[in-house]
Design a protein around this motif. Structure first.
Motif, PDB file in Angstrom:
ATOM      1  N   SER A   8      31.729  -9.935 -69.999  1.00 35.88           N
ATOM      2  CA  SER A   8      31.310  -8.786 -70.808  1.00 35.88           C
ATOM      3  C   SER A   8      31.385  -9.109 -72.293  1.00 35.88           C
ATOM      4  O   SER A   8      32.247  -9.871 -72.742  1.00 35.88           O
ATOM      5  CB  SER A   8      32.204  -7.572 -70.525  1.00 35.88           C
ATOM      6  OG  SER A   8      32.154  -7.209 -69.162  1.00 35.88           O
ATOM      7  N   LEU A   9      30.482  -8.496 -73.066  1.00 32.60           N
ATOM      8  CA  LEU A   9      30.578  -8.549 -74.518  1.00 32.60           C
ATOM      9  C   LEU A   9      31.627  -7.545 -74.987  1.00 32.60           C
ATOM     10  O   LEU A   9      31.597  -6.376 -74.581  1.00 32.60           O
ATOM     11  CB  LEU A   9      29.231  -8.202 -75.153  1.00 32.60           C
ATOM     12  CG  LEU A   9      28.102  -9.216 -75.000  1.00 32.60           C
ATOM     13  CD1 LEU A   9      26.817  -8.646 -75.585  1.00 32.60           C
ATOM     14  CD2 LEU A   9      28.445 -10.546 -75.655  1.00 32.60           C
ATOM     15  N   VAL A  10      32.546  -8.015 -75.834  1.00 34.96           N
ATOM     16  CA  VAL A  10      33.581  -7.131 -76.373  1.00 34.96           C
ATOM     17  C   VAL A  10      33.815  -7.493 -77.833  1.00 34.96           C
ATOM     18  O   VAL A  10      33.535  -8.607 -78.274  1.00 34.96           O
ATOM     19  CB  VAL A  10      34.910  -7.240 -75.591  1.00 34.96           C
ATOM     20  CG1 VAL A  10      34.740  -6.778 -74.154  1.00 34.96           C
ATOM     21  CG2 VAL A  10      35.452  -8.662 -75.638  1.00 34.96           C
ATOM     22  N   ALA A  11      34.323  -6.546 -78.586  1.00 34.16           N
ATOM     23  CA  ALA A  11      34.735  -6.841 -79.960  1.00 34.16           C
ATOM     24  C   ALA A  11      35.925  -7.793 -79.924  1.00 34.16           C
ATOM     25  O   ALA A  11      36.790  -7.700 -79.037  1.00 34.16           O
ATOM     26  CB  ALA A  11      35.108  -5.555 -80.683  1.00 34.16           C
ATOM     27  N   SER A  12      35.968  -8.722 -80.878  1.00 34.94           N
ATOM     28  CA  SER A  12      37.035  -9.728 -80.852  1.00 34.94           C
ATOM     29  C   SER A  12      38.420  -9.090 -80.888  1.00 34.94           C
ATOM     30  O   SER A  12      39.355  -9.598 -80.262  1.00 34.94           O
ATOM     31  CB  SER A  12      36.873 -10.700 -82.022  1.00 34.94           C
ATOM     32  OG  SER A  12      36.898 -10.004 -83.266  1.00 34.94           O
ATOM     33  N   GLY A  13      38.552  -7.969 -81.590  1.00 31.59           N
ATOM     34  CA  GLY A  13      39.853  -7.309 -81.647  1.00 31.59           C
ATOM     35  C   GLY A  13      40.302  -6.725 -80.324  1.00 31.59           C
ATOM     36  O   GLY A  13      41.487  -6.466 -80.122  1.00 31.59           O
ATOM     37  N   ALA A  14      39.349  -6.534 -79.418  1.00 32.95           N
ATOM     38  CA  ALA A  14      39.677  -5.993 -78.096  1.00 32.95           C
ATOM     39  C   ALA A  14      39.681  -7.065 -77.018  1.00 32.95           C
ATOM     40  O   ALA A  14      39.855  -6.750 -75.836  1.00 32.95           O
ATOM     41  CB  ALA A  14      38.677  -4.898 -77.726  1.00 32.95           C
ATOM     42  N   ALA A  15      39.507  -8.302 -77.414  1.00 28.36           N
ATOM     43  CA  ALA A  15      39.441  -9.408 -76.450  1.00 28.36           C
ATOM     44  C   ALA A  15      40.860  -9.856 -76.104  1.00 28.36           C
ATOM     45  O   ALA A  15      41.420 -10.755 -76.715  1.00 28.36           O
ATOM     46  CB  ALA A  15      38.645 -10.566 -77.031  1.00 28.36           C
ATOM     47  N   TRP A  16      41.423  -9.214 -75.098  1.00 27.99           N
ATOM     48  CA  TRP A  16      42.820  -9.460 -74.740  1.00 27.99           C
ATOM     49  C   TRP A  16      42.923 -10.569 -73.711  1.00 27.99           C
ATOM     50  O   TRP A  16      42.249 -10.565 -72.685  1.00 27.99           O
ATOM     51  CB  TRP A  16      43.428  -8.175 -74.162  1.00 27.99           C
ATOM     52  CG  TRP A  16      44.907  -8.258 -73.956  1.00 27.99           C
ATOM     53  CD1 TRP A  16      45.884  -8.034 -74.870  1.00 27.99           C
ATOM     54  CD2 TRP A  16      45.573  -8.563 -72.729  1.00 27.99           C
ATOM     55  NE1 TRP A  16      47.125  -8.192 -74.308  1.00 27.99           N
ATOM     56  CE2 TRP A  16      46.963  -8.521 -72.991  1.00 27.99           C
ATOM     57  CE3 TRP A  16      45.138  -8.882 -71.436  1.00 27.99           C
ATOM     58  CZ2 TRP A  16      47.917  -8.779 -72.002  1.00 27.99           C
ATOM     59  CZ3 TRP A  16      46.086  -9.148 -70.460  1.00 27.99           C
ATOM     60  CH2 TRP A  16      47.454  -9.090 -70.746  1.00 27.99           C
ATOM     61  N   ILE A  17      43.771 -11.552 -74.004  1.00 26.41           N
ATOM     62  CA  ILE A  17      44.067 -12.645 -73.084  1.00 26.41           C
ATOM     63  C   ILE A  17      45.560 -12.626 -72.803  1.00 26.41           C
ATOM     64  O   ILE A  17      46.374 -12.536 -73.731  1.00 26.41           O
ATOM     65  CB  ILE A  17      43.632 -14.008 -73.663  1.00 26.41           C
ATOM     66  CG1 ILE A  17      42.107 -14.037 -73.816  1.00 26.41           C
ATOM     67  CG2 ILE A  17      44.085 -15.160 -72.772  1.00 26.41           C
ATOM     68  CD1 ILE A  17      41.577 -15.290 -74.477  1.00 26.41           C
ATOM     69  N   ASP A  18      45.931 -12.715 -71.546  1.00 29.49           N
ATOM     70  CA  ASP A  18      47.331 -12.612 -71.125  1.00 29.49           C
ATOM     71  C   ASP A  18      48.180 -13.691 -71.798  1.00 29.49           C
ATOM     72  O   ASP A  18      47.780 -14.867 -71.842  1.00 29.49           O
ATOM     73  CB  ASP A  18      47.404 -12.775 -69.601  1.00 29.49           C
ATOM     74  CG  ASP A  18      48.733 -12.311 -69.024  1.00 29.49           C
ATOM     75  OD1 ASP A  18      49.776 -12.826 -69.473  1.00 29.49           O
ATOM     76  OD2 ASP A  18      48.721 -11.456 -68.119  1.00 29.49           O
ATOM     77  N   PRO A  19      49.352 -13.341 -72.353  1.00 26.72           N
ATOM     78  CA  PRO A  19      50.221 -14.351 -72.970  1.00 26.72           C
ATOM     79  C   PRO A  19      50.657 -15.447 -72.007  1.00 26.72           C
ATOM     80  O   PRO A  19      51.067 -16.532 -72.446  1.00 26.72           O
ATOM     81  CB  PRO A  19      51.430 -13.533 -73.447  1.00 26.72           C
ATOM     82  CG  PRO A  19      50.912 -12.151 -73.625  1.00 26.72           C
ATOM     83  CD  PRO A  19      49.875 -11.965 -72.561  1.00 26.72           C
ATOM     84  N   ALA A  20      50.578 -15.188 -70.707  1.00 28.34           N
ATOM     85  CA  ALA A  20      50.947 -16.201 -69.718  1.00 28.34           C
ATOM     86  C   ALA A  20      49.764 -17.071 -69.302  1.00 28.34           C
ATOM     87  O   ALA A  20      49.897 -17.891 -68.382  1.00 28.34           O
ATOM     88  CB  ALA A  20      51.545 -15.523 -68.482  1.00 28.34           C
TER      89      ALA A  20
END
Length: 268
Positions: A8-20
Motif C-alpha cells: 500500500s501507498l502510505v505517508a512516510s510518517g505513517a510507515a510503521w516497521i516493527d522494532p523487532a
C-alpha cells in the motif's frame, strides 16, 4: 513523502516497521536501487531477477510477485510525479524471536521509496582502501544485502584521505569493485572488469556493458591501474570516469572514448 509499504501507498510518517524486524536488528534482507528514467523503472526484469535469486539464496520468501511490485512502482512514481529518480526496494525477513536462526513462518517486510536523482557522470578520484577487503569467498559478495559496513568503512577512509570513492581489494589482493559500483579498465583496447569470483557484485549495468559492448571478465590487480588507458565505474544510477587512484592519473586523467560510447547508449 509517500512510500509503498507491504502492498500500500502510505505517508512516510505513517510507515510503521516493527522494532523487532530482522532487517533492522540483523541486516537480514536485500535491496535493489533502480533508476527511474522518463517516469519508468529501468531494467526492471533484471533487477527483479537478481532480487529473486538473492532471496532464494537466503531462503527469504518474496511476499509479492513481479506484477504487484511493478504496479507498486508505477503508483509510487505517479504519487511523486518524478520523471528521473532513484527507487529503492528494501526487503527484510520481518520479525522473529531473538537469535540468528530465521523463523520458519517468516512474514517479510517490503518497502519502496523514491527520491529525485540525476544520472551521475562526474569524474571520480579514488583511493585503494586499506581498512577492509572484499570477501570473495562469501556468497554475500554476490548479493545486495542490507549489511554495507565494509563499503561504509572504505568510503569513510576515502573521505579521510581526500578521495571521493574507494576501490576494494579482495582477500587475494586483486581488485574487486568500488564501495558502490563495478569497476572497468580499458587495457590494450579491451574492456575488462573483475569477475564475480573475485568479489565483484553482478551489477545490472555491468551485465549490460558485457552484453552490449563486449566487456570481458578478467582478474585485475592494482598494477593494472597504471596500464589502463581509461577506467570507469558503473552502477544503476551512474556511469562515471575513474580519473585517478591514490593520486596517480588513469590514462590521460579524464574520461576516454570507450566511456563516451557508453554514455551515448540509451539502453544503458
Amino acid at each position: 513523502m509517500t512510500v509503498w509499504l507491504n502492498g500500500s501507498l502510505v505517508a512516510s510518517g505513517a510507515a510503521w516497521i516493527d522494532p523487532a524486524d530482522r532487517g533492522f536488528t540483523l541486516g537480514d534482507g536485500l535491496f535493489e536501487t533502480i533508476r527511474v528514467k522518463d517516469g519508468a523503472p529501468c531494467h526492471l526484469p533484471r533487477h527483479l531477477d537478481r532480487l529473486a535469486a538473492g532471496a532464494a539464496l537466503l531462503h527469504l520468501p518474496l511476499p509479492h510477485d513481479a506484477a504487484v511490485l511493478a504496479a507498486g512502482m508505477r503508483a509510487l512514481v505517479a504519487a511523486h510525479d518524478v520523471a528521473d529518480g532513484a527507487l529503492r526496494l528494501t526487503l527484510s525477513r520481518g520479525t522473529g524471536a531473538r537469535g540468528v536462526l530465521p523463523p520458519a513462518d517468516a512474514r517479510p517486510t517490503l518497502l519502496m521509496t523514491l527520491v529525485p536523482a540525476g544520472h551521475l557522470t562526474s569524474p571520480v578520484h579514488a583511493v585503494i582502501a586499506g581498512c577492509t577487503r572484499r570477501n570473495e569467498h562469501s556468497p554475500l559478495s554476490r548479493l545486495k544485502s542490507l549489511n554495507y559496513l565494509d563499503s561504509i568503512l572504505a568510503r569513510q577512509e576515502a573521505a579521510a584521505r581526500g578521495g571521493d570513492e574507494a576501490l576494494l581489494l579482495n582477500g587475494a589482493g586483486r581488485l574487486a569493485e568500488s564501495s558502490v559500483a563495478n569497476l572497468f579498465l580499458v587495457i590494450g583496447g579491451r574492456i575488462l572488469t573483475p569477475p564475480v569470483s573475485d568479489g565483484a557484485l553482478p551489477g545490472i549495468r555491468r551485465a549490460l556493458v558485457i552484453d552490449r559492448h563486449g566487456a570481458e571478465e578478467a582478474p585485475l590487480g592494482p598494477d593494472d591501474l597504471a596500464r589502463a588507458e581509461e577506467a570507469f565505474l558503473t552502477n544503476s544510477l551512474s556511469l562515471r570516469p575513474l580519473v585517478s587512484v591514490d593520486g596517480h592519473p588513469i590514462g590521460a586523467g579524464h574520461g576516454g572514448p570507450v566511456l563516451a560510447t557508453l554514455l551515448e547508449d540509451a539502453e544503458l
